[in-house]
Design an enzyme around this catalytic site. Sequence first.
Site: not given
Length: 320
Positions: A83, A153
């Site tokens: 990520s 996020y």
Amino acid sequence: MKILITGGAGFVGSHLVDRYLRDGSEVVAVDNFITGARENLAAAFKEPRFHFIEADVTGAWDDVKEALRNQDRPPDALLHFASPASPVDYANHPLETLSVNSLGTERCCRLALEWGARLLFASTSECYGDPKEHPQREEYWGNVNPNGPRSCYDEAKRYGEALVFAYVRKYDLDARVIRIFNTYGPRMRRNDGRVVPNFIAQALEGKPLTVYGEGKQTRSFCYVDDLVDGIVRCVASDETRGQVVNLGNPDEHTIEEFAEIVSRIVGRPLKREHRPMPVDDPGRRCPDISRAKTVLDWYPRVTLEEGLRRTVSAFSLPTI
Ligand code: NAD
Ligand code: UDP
């Protein structure tokens, strides 16, 4: 042990790869280099117990499964670290960030089930948002803007956590979640936009330090070797099954204090250049690590000054 690490070419992932190889494990890293770099794995590539699969965790997962089918046994543990992680990176890649923490996490859950492997999901202190409780305990639910610039996020990680816990409840998956607080060290990208590489690069180039706002916001910085040690303990622990564990260093500083420490480490006064505070930037952040202390017998050992010295010297090398 055989370990699969998604995001293995990134900052934290590559240190984890090196640690598991050093401990004698067989390691498979999966990465698509969206924010990572092959150079981070330079040492690992020399090791026969290391396998690398270039793939997108949200895309051609069949390639990953195919590559693994040709190996003698499935992994014992799957560590999902893929990520983008810096605010600049996830602002540049919002859809990829949402996807790797949702679809990507679900694929990791399914694979871990299929292999009978244990899963560790790398979540974040960002789940606490701009916290109203301080320091942050794992029980705190957070204060997150669901559609602000950081939401791709924060909310993706919160959804990833929900998914992992749905697999734990429905399928008894052997999974745990760690919430990582600001971590720094060698192999951070100079231009990833986070405060540590920004200040170190600016200091080394003789530029003013870019302090956002008045620099009164706080962060608690953990050296990467300490974090990696906590992760390895967490993966090995049966007690963390179905739990969330904060991993970070509770040594909290304002950003202005942090600028002063960087200035001390490089041995000269550094000017400040104040820039506007980013939208939704959390005002303070500090982990309560009581659970990690009790369950993992873990706490950070590297002081901020020592960790910064090591990081500055790595940034001074021509290869980084
Ligand atoms: P990083 O950007 O250096 O590493 C992430 C890696 O994941 C990169 O190598 C990137 O190429 C890879 N990646 C991203 N999307 C992918 C995809 N779809 N398929 C395959 N690979 C993909 O970031 P980092 O600082 O090393 O963070 C690693 C993990 O730890 C992230 O999940 C992050 O949310 C978490 N975390 C880090 C921190 C920190 O302070 N470093 C704090 C909280 C949480
Ligand atoms: N920050 C700063 N100058 C910079 C980069 C960041 O003052 O050049 C501040 C930022 O506003 C935040 C803190 O430093 O309050 C930590 O930012 P970073 O991007 O490293 O991580 P975050 O904790 O925000 O994810």
